[in-house]
Write a protein that holds these residues in place. Structure first.
Motif, short mmCIF file in Angstrom:
data_model
loop_
_atom_site.label_atom_id
_atom_site.label_comp_id
_atom_site.label_asym_id
_atom_site.label_seq_id
_atom_site.Cartn_x
_atom_site.Cartn_y
_atom_site.Cartn_z
N VAL A 1 12.02 8.64 8.14
CA VAL A 1 12.30 9.27 6.84
C VAL A 1 11.02 9.76 6.16
CG1 VAL A 1 13.34 8.96 4.56
CG2 VAL A 1 14.45 8.00 6.59
N ASP A 2 9.96 8.97 6.22
CA ASP A 2 8.70 9.43 5.62
C ASP A 2 8.16 10.63 6.40
OD1 ASP A 2 8.74 6.25 4.91
OD2 ASP A 2 7.78 7.43 3.33
N LEU A 3 8.43 10.64 7.71
CA LEU A 3 7.98 11.77 8.53
C LEU A 3 8.71 13.04 8.13
CD1 LEU A 3 6.04 12.39 10.94
CD2 LEU A 3 8.07 12.22 12.40
N GLU B 1 1.23 4.35 -2.91
CA GLU B 1 1.11 5.79 -2.67
C GLU B 1 2.34 6.56 -3.13
OE1 GLU B 1 -2.20 6.11 0.87
OE2 GLU B 1 -0.11 6.59 1.33
N GLU B 2 3.52 5.94 -2.95
CA GLU B 2 4.74 6.62 -3.42
C GLU B 2 4.72 6.74 -4.94
OE1 GLU B 2 6.92 7.15 0.40
OE2 GLU B 2 6.28 8.23 -1.41
N LEU B 3 4.15 5.74 -5.59
CA LEU B 3 4.06 5.81 -7.05
C LEU B 3 3.06 6.90 -7.46
CD1 LEU B 3 4.18 1.98 -7.80
CD2 LEU B 3 5.99 3.67 -8.20
N ASP C 1 -0.28 11.59 3.29
CA ASP C 1 0.22 10.26 2.92
C ASP C 1 1.51 9.92 3.65
OD1 ASP C 1 -0.71 10.46 -0.65
OD2 ASP C 1 -1.91 10.13 1.16
N GLU C 2 2.41 10.91 3.75
CA GLU C 2 3.69 10.65 4.41
C GLU C 2 3.51 10.40 5.91
OE1 GLU C 2 5.81 10.66 0.84
OE2 GLU C 2 6.18 9.84 2.84
N VAL C 3 2.53 11.07 6.51
CA VAL C 3 2.23 10.77 7.91
C VAL C 3 1.77 9.32 8.02
CG1 VAL C 3 0.59 11.21 9.81
CG2 VAL C 3 1.69 13.14 8.65
N GLY C 4 0.96 8.87 7.04
CA GLY C 4 0.51 7.48 7.03
C GLY C 4 1.67 6.50 6.90
N HIS C 5 2.65 6.84 6.06
CA HIS C 5 3.82 5.97 5.88
C HIS C 5 4.63 5.90 7.18
CE1 HIS C 5 3.64 7.27 1.38
NE2 HIS C 5 2.60 6.55 1.74
N SER C 6 4.76 7.04 7.83
CA SER C 6 5.48 7.08 9.11
C SER C 6 4.73 6.26 10.16
CB SER C 6 5.62 8.53 9.58
OG SER C 6 6.24 8.58 10.85
N GLU D 1 0.86 -1.21 0.00
CA GLU D 1 0.00 0.00 0.00
C GLU D 1 0.88 1.25 0.00
OE1 GLU D 1 -4.09 -1.64 0.55
OE2 GLU D 1 -3.19 0.22 -0.21
N TYR D 2 1.93 1.20 0.80
CA TYR D 2 2.89 2.33 0.87
C TYR D 2 3.49 2.59 -0.51
CZ TYR D 2 7.80 3.70 1.00
OH TYR D 2 9.03 4.26 0.68
N LEU D 3 3.90 1.52 -1.17
CA LEU D 3 4.52 1.66 -2.50
C LEU D 3 3.54 2.29 -3.49
CD1 LEU D 3 6.56 -1.62 -2.82
CD2 LEU D 3 7.41 0.68 -3.19
FE LIG Z 1 6.55 8.14 1.95
#
Ligand SMILES: [Fe+2]
Length: 276
Positions: free
Chosen positions: A154-156, A106-108, A183-188, A102-104
Motif C-alpha cells: 500500500v505504501d508502494l 513520516e506519515e504525520l 518516504d513511501e518507498v522507505g515505508h514499503s 519512524e513510519y508514523l
Molecule cells: Fe506511507
C-alpha cells in the motif's frame, strides 16, 4: 546475521542507522520506473495562486481525496492510531515497533505537507473527513505478516503515484512529489524488511504465500479500472502521465521481482480481483 539481528545489534550500540530505509533503495539509482507523459498533451501549469479551471480543480480534489494523509482528515488520525495498536499487539520485537514509530512520524510529516496543499487549494476540503474508501485499508491485519504486506504493497502504491506527480501540472504537488515518493518507498521497504524476516523459515514462507492471495489482488486493484473514463481527463490536464492499466503494470513488474527474490511466487493477476 539477519537484518533484524543487525538492527538489534545496532540498537544495543545505541545507534540505529537503518532508518530511513529509502536510502538503500535509492543507493543504486532511482528504484521506480519513470512515466513519460504522452508527447501530444498540452503543457498546463498551475500554481497555488492561479485561478483553476472548474474541471481541473474537481479532478485534483478527486485525486487528493485518495491521499488520506492530511492533518484535517479525522479518518487519517484514527488510522494512524490503529497502526500503533497493531504494532503493540502483533509486532515481535521492540526494534520492529521502533521502525513502525519512524513510519508514523513520516506519515504525520506528510499530513502537514498535504494539509498545506489542501489549505492553498480549498479550505473546506482541508477540513473534510474522508474515510478510507478502498478495501485494501479494511482487510483484516491479524498477523505481523499481514501488516508487513500492507506496508510493502500500500505504501508502494503511494510511492508510484508520487513518482508520477514529479511531472504534475499542479506546481505545489510537483514540488513535494520527490519527498513523498522517497518516504513511501522507505515505508514499503519496512514492510519488505519484515517479510524478509518472516520468510526466513518454511512456516513463515507458507504463511506469506497464503496471505499473498489476500493482499496481492487488493494491491493491483488500488490503481482503479483499466477502462476508467476519468483517466484520459487526468492525463489531458497533466495531473497524471499514464492510465491506470499502465501504472498498474509497472507496479506489478516491481513487486513481482521483489516477491520472487523472497522465494514467493506471485499469484495470477486476475485472481480475486474486483477492478480489472
Ligand atoms: Fe506511507
Amino acid at each position: 546475521m539477519s537484518e533484524m539481528d543487525a538492527i538489534r545489534e545496532a540498537e544495543e550500540r545505541g545507534r540505529t542507522e537503518i532508518w530511513p530505509l529509502w536510502r538503500r533503495a535509492y543507493a543504486q539509482g532511482d528504484p521506480l520506473p519513470a512515466f513519460t507523459p504522452s508527447p501530444g498533451r498540452p503543457a498546463h501549469r498551475f500554481d497555488e495562486t492561479d485561478p483553476l479551471p472548474e474541471e481541473y480543480k474537481s479532478l485534483l480534489l478527486k485525486m487528493l481525496r485518495h491521499e488520506g494523509e492530511r492533518a484535517g482528515n479525522k479518518s487519517f488520525l484514527g488510522f494512524m492510531a490503529t497502526c500503533l495498536d497493531i504494532a503493540e499487539s502483533l509486532f515481535p520485537t521492540r526494534e520492529a515497533r521502533l521502525l513502525k514509530a519512524e513510519y508514523l512520524a513520516e506519515e504525520l510529516k506528510h499530513a502537514i505537507m498535504f494539509h498545506r496543499l489542501a489549505v492553498g487549494l480549498d479550505r473546506d476540503f482541508a477540513l473534510r473527513d474522508v474515510p478510507y474508501a478502498h478495501y485494501a485499508f479494511h482487510l483484516p491485519r491479524e498477523s505481523w505478516a499481514d501488516d508487513a504486506f500492507f506496508h510493502f504493497f500500500v505504501d508502494l502504491n503511494g510511492a508510484f503515484h508520487a513518482r508520477d506527480w514529479r511531472e504534475s501540472s499542479y506546481v505545489p504537488l510537483a514540488k513535494m512529489a520527490a519527498t513523498v515518493e522517497r518516504d513511501e518507498v522507505g515505508h514499503s521497504e519496512m514492510g519488505y524488511l519484515f517479510l524478509t524476516e518472516i520468510c526466513q523459515d518454511a512456516g513463515g514462507r507458507a504463511l506469506a504465500r497464503r496471505l499473498l492471495d489476500k493482499w496481492y489482488p487488493a494491491a493491483l486493484d488500488m490503481f482503479g479500472r483499466s477502462d476508467s473514463t476519468n483517466a484520459p481527463k487526468f492525463i489531458a490536464w497533466g495531473l497524471k502521465s499514464v492510465g491506470n492499466a499502465e501504472i498498474r503494470q509497472a507496479y506489478k513488474g516491481y513487486v513481482d521481482a521483489k516477491l520472487v527474490a523472497l522465494g514467493l511466487e506471485p499469484p495470477d493477476e486476475r485472481l480475486n480481483r474486483r477492478f480489472l
